[in-house]
Design an enzyme around this catalytic site. Structure first.
Site, PDB file in Angstrom:
ATOM      1  CD  GLU A 148      36.230  46.182  41.584  1.00 24.56           C
ATOM      2  OE1 GLU A 148      37.062  45.517  42.216  1.00 24.56           O
ATOM      3  OE2 GLU A 148      36.535  47.127  40.838  1.00 24.56           O
ATOM      4  CD  GLU A 218      37.955  37.408  43.290  1.00 27.27           C
ATOM      5  OE1 GLU A 218      38.936  37.468  44.059  1.00 27.27           O
ATOM      6  OE2 GLU A 218      37.833  38.136  42.292  1.00 27.27           O
TER       7      GLU A 218
END
Ligand SMILES: Cc1ncc(CN)c(N)n1
Length: 227
Positions: A148, A218
């Protein structure tokens, strides 16, 4: 943890120490050229659409992962309020899935015909590897926080004063760059830090390695989106 580091972790938080220690890959994940191209307005809209379709598939796999963290909290947490934090995260994901569907139709992206790319599949497989009962709550919450955080930090960067984010992408950036999402990330970080302070050295090793894997996934995800 070494004695000095242990004291520092109590003051600063283990997660903050790890972000400093791994700042190169952290910066690669949160200041990726894909994000910088949104921020300076040079984004190739085909890349944006690719990201949109792939991220929709990722988010669908992310929901069961967050649910698995909630389940671990129910069984293992030393603090009742952890579960509510994850529940609010799941509620936000419900909105997020609706948002992806609306946004996709706005951009002419047909979600039902999108196949996951290998990078996305690998990341989703990694999420699945963290869902089993053998994975400690401390390790899973560290992963959730890091996943997140990357989006929060990346998209908040596109909303800063000097940014030239195209107006049609502003809503996307606000989705993860807004203050409420920032607060959610801080709540996740607090839980992670609380657990990490009491973790065994084995758990600490696993949690740090998991953080690094998240950051690498990511970066790969942005690379894939950029094409
Ligand atoms: C790849 C990725 N990472 C993180 C997030 C934020 N939930 C996301 N939607 N997609």
């Amino acid at each position: 943890m070494e004695a000095g580091l242990e004291q520092l972790a109590e003051v600063e938080g283990t997660t903050a120490l790890w972000l400093k220690k791994h700042r190169l890959v952290y910066t690669a994940a949160t200041r990726h050229p894909f994000i910088l191209s949104i921020r300076d307005g040079s984004i190739d809209l085909n890349s944006f659409k690719r990201w949109l379709g792939q991220d929709y598939l990722f988010v669908r796999a992310f929901v069961p992962f967050v649910s698995s963290v909630l389940l671990k909290a129910y069984h293992e947490s030393d603090n009742n309020s952890d579960m509510e934090v994850f529940l609010s995260g799941l509620a936000a994901l419900n909105d997020e899935i609706k948002w992806f569907k609306k946004e996709a139709s706005k951009w002419g992206v047909v979600l039902s015909s999108i196949a996951p790319q290998k990078v996305n599949e690998d990341y989703c497989r990694f999420l699945e590897s963290l869902m089993g009962p053998n994975v400690e709550y401390t390790v899973a919450i560290t992963a959730l926080w890091a996943i997140e955080l990357v989006y929060q930090q990346s998209f908040a960067h596109c909303l800063e004063e000097a940014s030239r984010t195209p107006p049609e992408l502003a809503k996307t950036c606000q989705r993860w760059g807004n203050e409420g999402f920032g607060q959610y990330c801080r709540s996740l970080q607090k839980i992670a830090d609380r657990r990490l302070l009491r973790a065994t050295s084995e758990e600490l090793k696993k949690a740090e390695a998991t953080l690094l894997r998240v950051l690498e996934h990511e970066v790969e995800f942005w690379n894939m989106s950029q094409g």
